[in-house]
Design a protein around this motif. Structure first.
Motif, PDB file in Angstrom:
ATOM      1  N   ASP A 517      17.990  14.130  17.506  1.00  0.00           N
ATOM      2  CA  ASP A 517      17.435  13.772  16.208  1.00  0.00           C
ATOM      3  C   ASP A 517      16.717  14.928  15.546  1.00  0.00           C
ATOM      4  O   ASP A 517      16.530  14.926  14.341  1.00  0.00           O
ATOM      5  N   LYS A 712      12.985  11.578   6.038  1.00  0.00           N
ATOM      6  CA  LYS A 712      13.607  10.559   6.873  1.00  0.00           C
ATOM      7  C   LYS A 712      13.151   9.148   6.526  1.00  0.00           C
ATOM      8  O   LYS A 712      13.923   8.190   6.622  1.00  0.00           O
ATOM      9  N   ASN A 728      11.065  15.194   8.901  1.00  0.00           N
ATOM     10  CA  ASN A 728      11.492  15.436  10.282  1.00  0.00           C
ATOM     11  C   ASN A 728      11.506  16.917  10.636  1.00  0.00           C
ATOM     12  O   ASN A 728      11.052  17.317  11.721  1.00  0.00           O
ATOM     13  N   LYS A 755      11.851   8.225  13.428  1.00  0.00           N
ATOM     14  CA  LYS A 755      12.862   7.551  12.605  1.00  0.00           C
ATOM     15  C   LYS A 755      12.248   6.745  11.470  1.00  0.00           C
ATOM     16  O   LYS A 755      12.848   6.615  10.409  1.00  0.00           O
ATOM     17  N   ASN A 756      11.065   6.190  11.702  1.00  0.00           N
ATOM     18  CA  ASN A 756      10.467   5.291  10.713  1.00  0.00           C
ATOM     19  C   ASN A 756       8.958   5.339  10.851  1.00  0.00           C
ATOM     20  O   ASN A 756       8.431   5.553  11.941  1.00  0.00           O
ATOM     21  N   THR A 770      10.297   6.680  17.561  1.00  0.00           N
ATOM     22  CA  THR A 770      11.456   7.529  17.842  1.00  0.00           C
ATOM     23  C   THR A 770      12.571   6.600  18.322  1.00  0.00           C
ATOM     24  O   THR A 770      12.569   5.409  18.023  1.00  0.00           O
ATOM     25  N   ASN A 771      13.513   7.141  19.090  1.00  0.00           N
ATOM     26  CA  ASN A 771      14.624   6.297  19.536  1.00  0.00           C
ATOM     27  C   ASN A 771      14.147   5.115  20.375  1.00  0.00           C
ATOM     28  O   ASN A 771      14.587   3.987  20.182  1.00  0.00           O
TER      29      ASN A 771
END
Length: 783
Positions: A517, A712, A728, A755-756, A770-771
């Motif tokens: 990422d 992002k 990011n 990610k958010n 994250t993931n």
């Protein structure tokens, strides 16, 4: 002088009774009654809510019985004051409940919530029982004013259902909320205060009703808004003591015509003087009616003996005339209202049509005028050029050409020195071009002597006819080898070139070995002033899709569940079986509901309070491609990148109502990946840009970010004045104001993999995922 207006307090009462299950209707009742009797108007209005939590058959009729007892007792004509009537009403309700208990109906004991109050002008008396409440909003603060009124031993003695009475005075701008305990399951006191202050009275009523309908099966609330009202006192006719005299009905003035004011007064005085004659002379006085009958014999009907008196000559309006005048005034009012409606309905259309049809005519004429003006100027220039050409033939000077002079003519006033400079510069540029052409010719001659030329190539290579003859003399094996060799000469270089291009492209696309990422991610310096620590709160086995907050706790969204992250433990809530893969989500703060949309365009809601999922009805177009959803107040917004439209749905019973196309301009939404809504709508595009929309129209908005940024995620809400942006590439969360100005930023190495992002209502806590991990940033972000 017209009478002065008197300012009095008035009230507006709004009832909200929610019964989503029809079987529960007999267990709740509201009271809102004001007597129309003039003798009872001083008692004002009685208000109340009765709810029984026992749903047995014996308790079904009790609330209706108590409401009727309250109405009849309060407006009983025996008591004169408001306080006495209210106290008698409560004692009567207690006696009625004790009678029910004496007859064996005791299921309701300890399960009744009741609130009752009386309001007259600015005076209020109230009492509560059970968990019912009375809230008062005054000076932008919401307080519970019925805290210690409810008895604690009501289950022991039904006589003490209502024990204490409180009273007070109301002020302009007060808001009273009479409610059962059900509303506390949805809103805290601070949330109710914020919503009551941010909404108008009508919107707050609609918002509260929507929340109760969607969250509770049974609830009751009465809202009373107090406001000032100007009242014009009625005119009262008082008799004038100086001029008023007792009239004698049997005097001659009774049958006389009406006289002017002075003459009438004199005639009354004469009649009174006649009445005051002594008894001796009274027998000698003649009857005045006899004189009138003698003089006016025409007014006697000889058959019946009835006396008819003519009118005094004044014009009195009949009932038909008054009715006709009323019709005229009503017609004028209706005509005025029709004019206003016509103006509001069709004035804008007329204005638009005038612009549409007449404005192009004026613009076309304007263009024609400009065209003619330009044409005349070009003709003038052409004539001046011809004039200078004629002069150039007559000029004897060869150093300066007249054509160059014509080219340098302009409308600006230039000095003679500038014109000479321009001419010399043009002359030097011509010399340079000639010199460069000579150099190019010399290089070509040199190449012809030492490199391949077409004639040299012809000498080296054989003639095509000779090549055909050689090829025919070869056997099959020789022919095959020659074809392979020739093909390899042309094909192999192409293959090598393609392989080289692939190596270069792979070198550019290969991500860094640390994380997929964070491509080309920077290493964040932990000693920088803007570096903030990040605390890991949770790690999941599945990939995390989103995060939201409620009441100080964070919730993560994964592929098939929600997870509540608490300090003690984590709790999972699995999605229903009929729900597919999550594509978008949004949390509605005003209703405390999370909305999830799956790949099949099915919408469900999750309540963190009841911890239950619920299917929501919503009509989404079949060809729509929803890339993101957002919420504001009780509305949900869906971004359709297929049809370039944003749909807005209002909250309704069982889901959402009919959609409206919110966008009013043609805006390209193909690259929209995320949406967040505050005072305006912000859209995050895949090309590192953010679009700002307001009232369906595009706003001037330019985000001041670095060129090497990779955006992002974005976040804001109605209570925040900041826009949170996740970068990011630089590992930063940047705070912008609503105009796109950079306020502050915070960095952390884990943000390169984020990610958010989401922030709580106050904005002092920021969470990101994250993931498979959830983090919380530590620090004071709003300073």
């Amino acid at each position: 002088m017209p009478p002065k207006k008197q300012i009095q307090l008035d009230k507006k009462i709004s009832e909200i009774i929610i019964v989503n299950n029809k079987k529960l209707a007999p267990y709740i009742e509201a009271v809102n009654f004001s007597s129309r009797n003039i003798d009872q108007r001083h008692l004002g209005t009685i208000l109340g809510i009765f709810e029984i939590k026992d749903t047995s058959k014996d308790s079904a009729y009790i609330v209706n019985f108590l409401a009727s007892v309250a109405k009849k007792t309060y407006f009983n004509g025996k008591r004169k004051t408001v306080a006495d009537s209210f106290e008698a009403t409560l004692s009567k309700i207690n006696l009625s409940l004790s009678e029910l208990a004496r007859h064996g109906n005791i299921n309701w004991l300890g399960k009744i919530d009741a609130v009752i109050c009386s309001i007259h002008n600015n005076q209020i008396n109230f009492s509560v029982s059970g968990d019912a409440k009375i809230l008062l909003l005054r000076n932008q603060k919401l307080l519970e004013i019925s805290g210690d009124l409810s008895p604690k031993d009501e289950a022991v003695n039904p006589i003490k259902t209502f024990t204490d009475i409180a009273s007070g005075r109301l002020e302009d701008g007060d808001k009273l909320i009479l409610t059962t305990d059900d509303i506390s399951h949805i809103f805290t006191l601070s949330e109710l205060e914020n919503n009551a202050l941010s909404f108008s009275n009508k919107k707050f009523l609609r918002f509260l009703k929507t929340a109760l309908v969607n969250e509770l099966e049974i609830a009751g609330t009465i809202i009373v808004d107090i406001f000032k009202k100007a009242v014009v006192p009625k005119k009262t006719i008082s008799p004038n003591n100086k001029n008023s005299k007792k009239l004698n009905a049997f005097s001659s003035a009774t049958f006389k015509k009406t006289l002017p004011k002075k003459e009438a007064i004199l005639s009354l005085e004469k009649d009174n003087s006649r009445e005051n004659i002594s008894p001796k002379n009274n027998s000698q006085r003649k009857n005045p009616s006899d004189k009138i009958l003698k003089k006016q014999d025409d007014f006697i009907n000889k058959k019946t003996g009835h006396i008819y008196v003519k009118s005094s000559g004044e014009k009195h309006s009949s009932a038909q005339d008054n009715q006709f005048e009323n019709w005229i005034t009503i017609f004028q009012e209706k005509l005025f209202e029709f004019g206003l409606w016509l103006k509001n309905r069709y004035l804008h259309k007329c204005h638009y049509n005038i612009k549409k049809y007449f404005f192009p005519i004026f613009t076309n004429t304007h263009k024609k005028i400009l065209f003619l003006f330009k044409k005349t100027i070009s003709n003038c220039l052409h004539k001046t050029k011809l004039f200078f050409r004629i002069l150039s033939k007559k000029m004897s000077a060869k150093s300066i050409k007249p054509k160059i002079i014509i080219k340098n003519i302009s409308f600006k006033k230039a000095s003679p020195i500038d014109t000479v400079k321009k001419i010399t510069d043009n002359h030097q540029s011509n010399l340079k071009t000639k010199h460069s052409l000579k150099i190019k010719s010399n290089i070509l001659n040199f190449a012809k002597k030492f490199f391949f030329t077409p004639s040299l190539i012809k000498k080296i290579l054989p003639h095509p006819k000779a090549m055909k003859a050689y090829f025919k003399k070869m056997n099959h094996r020789q022919k095959l080898y020659t074809i392979i060799i020739i093909s390899m000469i042309f094909i192999l270089p192409l293959i090598f070139l393609k392989l080289a291009d692939k190596k270069q492209s792979n070198e550019k696309i290969i991500p860094s070995p640390s994380d997929n990422d964070s491509q080309n991610a920077l290493i964040i310096n932990p000693n920088s002033t803007h570096h903030t620590d990040a605390k890991q709160l949770y790690q999941d086995k599945q990939n995390l899709l989103g995060v939201f907050t409620f009441n100080g706790n964070a919730f993560t969204i994964s592929e098939n569940k929600l997870t509540k992250i608490a300090s003690d433990n984590q709790q999972d809530f699995l999605f229903p079986d009929y729900f597919g893969k999550v594509t978008s989500y949004s949390f509605m703060n005003d209703l405390n509901l999370l909305f999830l949309l799956d790949e099949n365009k099915k919408l469900i809601s999750f309540s963190p309070i009841s911890r239950k999922f619920k299917n929501n009805n919503i009509s989404i177009p079949g060809n729509a491609n929803i890339s993101a959803i957002g919420t504001y107040l009780t509305y949900i917004y869906l971004v359709d990148i297929e049809n370039n439209q944003i749909y807005r749905y209002p909250r309704a019973e069982g889901g959402f109502g009919e959609k409206t196309n919110w966008l009013k301009e043609n805006i390209n939404l193909k690259d929209v990946s995320s949406i967040t809504i505050g005072d305006s709508i912000f859209l995050l595009n895949s090309n590192n840009s953010i679009t700002k929309l307001s009232k369906g129209k595009l706003q001037n908005f330019e985000l001041k970010i670095d060129e090497d940024s990779t955006l992002k995620s974005i976040f804001t809400n109605r209570n925040s004045s900041y826009l949170y942006v996740l970068d990011n590439l630089n590992g930063e969360i940047i705070l912008f104001d609503n105009d796109g100005n950079k306020i502050n930023f915070f960095s952390n190495q884990n943000l390169t993999k984020a990610k958010n992002i989401v922030a709580n209502k106050k904005g002092d806590k920021i969470y990101f995922i994250t993931n498979k991990k959830l983090f919380q940033l530590k620090g004071d972000f709003l300073k």
